[in-house]
Design an enzyme around this catalytic site. Sequence first.
Site: not given
Ligand code: NAD
Length: 345
Positions: A124, A148, A152
């Site tokens: 991120s 958080y 990362k």
């Molecule tokens: P999201 O919460 O929609 O998707 C994450 C998924 O991981 C969820 O479906 C959740 O059920 C699953 N999960 C969490 N812990 C788990 C575990 N221990 N075992 C199995 N599954 C697990 O989030 P997103 O927005 O799709 O983000 C995806 C990734 O991108 C994340 O790592 C997030 O930190 C990173 N990210 C997101 C953003 C944003 O703004 N959405 C920005 C930067 C980075």
Amino acid sequence: MSILVTGGAGYIGSHTCIELLESDYDLVVLDNLSNSSVESIRRVENITGKSIKFYKADLLNRNEVEQVFIENTIEAVIHFAGLKAVGESVHKPLQYYQNNISGTIILCETMEKYGVYNMVFSSSATVYGLQQQVPLSEELPIKATNPYGRTKLMIEEILRDLYNSNNSWSIALLRYFNPVGAHPSGLIGEDPNGIPNNLIPFISQVAVGKLSCLNIFGNDYDTKDGTGIRDYIHVVDLAYGHIKALEKVLSSSGVDAYNLGTGKGYSVLEMIRSFEKASGRNIPYEIVGRRTGDIAISYADPSKAIAELKWIAKKGIKEMCEDSWRWQLHNPNGYKTETKVLRVT
Ligand code: NAD
Ligand code: UDP
């Protein structure tokens, strides 16, 4: 050979599954559904006409993870699974360190055991913390400002150590800027639990009448209109970035960070105006104090991804707002909304 997508039922993961299926990869998805619904997988199958092998499994459960590697020949892992709410991470740091870091370690140990060394990791832009200069480029020192962000940052470091220990590893660390928007079908999108923390989901819920008013967190920043500036990136562009990163990790080794952003910054007020235009709805707002920990301006220098991944974001804020609105309008209750009318056959 299959691509394993951890967290593939989530917001960015589900959009990436579409791009992967459309590029003819075979997919295995592992998700514990802690922040998602299996309905997203069903809809991805519906949109693409292709099937996904889904495991409801937790990365913290070594046996469940291992089962996936025993039953499938995995070529590479796209690792989205993790907890992502900044505010929650401040109150529950151990849960974030445990889930995100321990989960990643168990995943990597299992990958090593089964000789799988290719990974695309969801990092991120939060790893840049507070910087004096924009645009943000990958060479800047990283320094997160909340638990958080530190998960990362630490995972990036762990993955670099892993490569140093064994040069067979090939890892792309993708630093996302602000993902917004939804698939143009209106069938999948972001489905936050409770009151959204992020700007566009909040605006969408105001537009659809679920929330009454947007609070703008400060209009006294040193920016063009005083409100915060971010690099919003359409989730479909972001998803395609994973295909390009996957191609790179499959054809080389090493560990590299890439910014996935557009390189353009928009203010909160600009995003409100664009969303009003896309939705034809008025977005009432109120200026309130700054949100603790917020920075004034963040946008990417995307030149490394353009040069090395041959990837560039193509969609502008008009499409971001139109697609977010289509998803919100047709799915006011997210994946709990019945989709008969919209179903693609
Ligand atoms: P999201 O919460 O929609 O998707 C994450 C998924 O991981 C969820 O479906 C959740 O059920 C699953 N999960 C969490 N812990 C788990 C575990 N221990 N075992 C199995 N599954 C697990 O989030 P997103 O927005 O799709 O983000 C995806 C990734 O991108 C994340 O790592 C997030 O930190 C990173 N990210 C997101 C953003 C944003 O703004 N959405 C920005 C930067 C980075
Ligand atoms: N923001 C806002 N009201 C909200 C949510 C966000 O004014 O209800 C502002 C926030 O201060 C920032 C921008 O919108 O300037 C993007 O915030 P978001 O939480 O979506 O992303 P992040 O701050 O994590 O980059």
